[in-house]
Design a protein around this motif. Sequence first.
Motif, PDB file in Angstrom:
ATOM      1  N   GLY A   1     -16.295  55.383  69.657  1.00 37.73           N
ATOM      2  CA  GLY A   1     -16.713  56.428  69.284  1.00 37.73           C
ATOM      3  C   GLY A   1     -18.385  56.665  69.548  1.00 37.73           C
TER       4      GLY A   1
ATOM      5  N   THR B   1     -12.854  48.915  67.235  1.00 39.76           N
ATOM      6  CA  THR B   1     -12.616  49.729  68.294  1.00 39.76           C
ATOM      7  C   THR B   1     -13.109  50.907  68.209  1.00 39.76           C
ATOM      8  OG1 THR B   1     -10.672  47.916  68.655  1.00 39.76           O
ATOM      9  CG2 THR B   1     -10.672  50.144  70.176  1.00 39.76           C
ATOM     10  N   PHE B   2     -12.498  51.679  67.080  1.00 38.32           N
ATOM     11  CA  PHE B   2     -12.721  53.032  66.899  1.00 38.32           C
ATOM     12  C   PHE B   2     -14.350  53.374  66.789  1.00 38.32           C
ATOM     13  CE2 PHE B   2     -13.530  56.484  63.569  1.00 38.32           C
ATOM     14  CZ  PHE B   2     -12.612  57.526  64.122  1.00 38.32           C
ATOM     15  N   GLN B   3     -14.914  52.625  66.008  1.00 41.38           N
ATOM     16  CA  GLN B   3     -16.513  52.882  65.865  1.00 41.38           C
ATOM     17  C   GLN B   3     -17.242  52.672  67.306  1.00 41.38           C
ATOM     18  OE1 GLN B   3     -18.256  54.000  63.490  1.00 41.38           O
ATOM     19  NE2 GLN B   3     -20.280  53.851  64.985  1.00 41.38           N
TER      20      GLN B   3
ATOM     21  N   GLY C   1      -9.280  47.148  64.151  1.00 40.56           N
ATOM     22  CA  GLY C   1      -9.187  48.708  64.485  1.00 40.56           C
ATOM     23  C   GLY C   1     -10.537  49.445  63.919  1.00 40.56           C
ATOM     24  N   PHE C   2     -11.370  48.975  63.153  1.00 42.01           N
ATOM     25  CA  PHE C   2     -12.358  49.734  62.910  1.00 42.01           C
ATOM     26  C   PHE C   2     -13.523  49.436  64.112  1.00 42.01           C
ATOM     27  CE2 PHE C   2     -16.966  49.924  61.048  1.00 42.01           C
ATOM     28  CZ  PHE C   2     -16.941  51.458  60.609  1.00 42.01           C
TER      29      PHE C   2
ATOM     30  N   ILE D   1      -8.254  50.829  75.986  1.00 44.79           N
ATOM     31  CA  ILE D   1      -7.729  51.375  74.634  1.00 44.79           C
ATOM     32  C   ILE D   1      -6.156  50.996  74.478  1.00 44.79           C
ATOM     33  CG2 ILE D   1      -7.318  53.206  73.541  1.00 44.79           C
ATOM     34  CD1 ILE D   1      -9.522  54.512  74.637  1.00 44.79           C
TER      35      ILE D   1
END
Length: 384
Positions: free
Chosen positions: A338, A333-335, A330-331, A295
């Motif tokens: 998650g 990685t986040f998605q 960013g999206f 991360i």
Amino acid sequence: MKKLIESHLDEKLVLSIILLALSSCIAIASSQKYQQYEQNFLLSQIIWFCLGTIIILFIFAFDMEQIRKLTPFLYVFGILLLIFVLFAPESIAPIRNGAKSWILFPGIGQIQPSEFMKIFLILMLAYITKNHRDKIGMGRISQDGKYLLKIFLASMIPIFLVYRQNDFGTSLVMLVITISIVFVSGINWKIMVGFLGMGITVIAILVLLFLYSPNTLLLFVDTYQLDRIYSWLNPFEYDGGIGYQLSKSILAIGSGMITGKGYYGGQVYIPEAHSDFIFTVVAEAFGFIGACTVIFFYFFLIYRIVTIAIKQGEETFEIIICIGMIGMIGFHTFQNIGMVSGLLPITGIPLLLMSYGGSSVLATMFGLGIVLNISFRTKKYLFS
């Protein structure tokens, strides 16, 4: 008096790419203990990274003005590929996991045009933003209305085509890219507040429909996608079917604890672990420490792109490209993190530069190559 100093390549951005590439290879090698397929995914991934490096070097043959002029042609080319995938026979465009998103090249493998279309879309939105700011201007509602219409048409065409391929995840990424760019384009704040209110309202309506009238959602999504939401909310209740992968992923991540089970020490079987669920392999093998390290690599990558964007001054085209890449990475990685940990619904979005996949690696390296090109050609002035 001022003296022009040509800046150098952003070595820290290069380092972050290398660190993620090495992490990908280590994780994929560890995932092959499951031996779900006979293919050597590690060797293939190394080849994709080598080809991606060649693409980055090729991009340096062009300056940003040449890339800007080529942008409309790249965008149209990407749209034509998406249309071709939709209408091509299954012998050429096979269906995988319910999605018809790939073109089969004999002797090479399968290429997913929608992955490259994400980069073409970023370039096209940057192209539109720069032209609009230079010729019409921004800040007034009349000016911004025209700008939003252009952005809407340019983004909705590929989003619709990708959604028709039954690839909801990639179409969602394109939507996030568009929103990211609009938010930093400089449009009137009143319009931004209006869109933010509309977005919150739409989300609230969807949540209420899901809670009180889920069958109504079938007008917008199919039964399989609705079942994935149910399996996300109760993965262990559906662990014998659609929730199997997520329930195993949660168990694997939790069993890794602080330091992990060690390289090749994973014990929980995860289908397709080398692909979208590669972060699960990292968390199980190397624990909380290894997961946090990966991360951090992504935070460092995004930080370097932000730094490059800040240095561009008034260069709208270059800034918007950087913002689009930040939104995309960013999206993703986040998605992805998650969804494999059960915090977000499963959408089939890969972890960029980590998950196995030629199209994903090549497209991401293509986009990062443009960012590196921007950093290399950024001009600095020394005043004396």
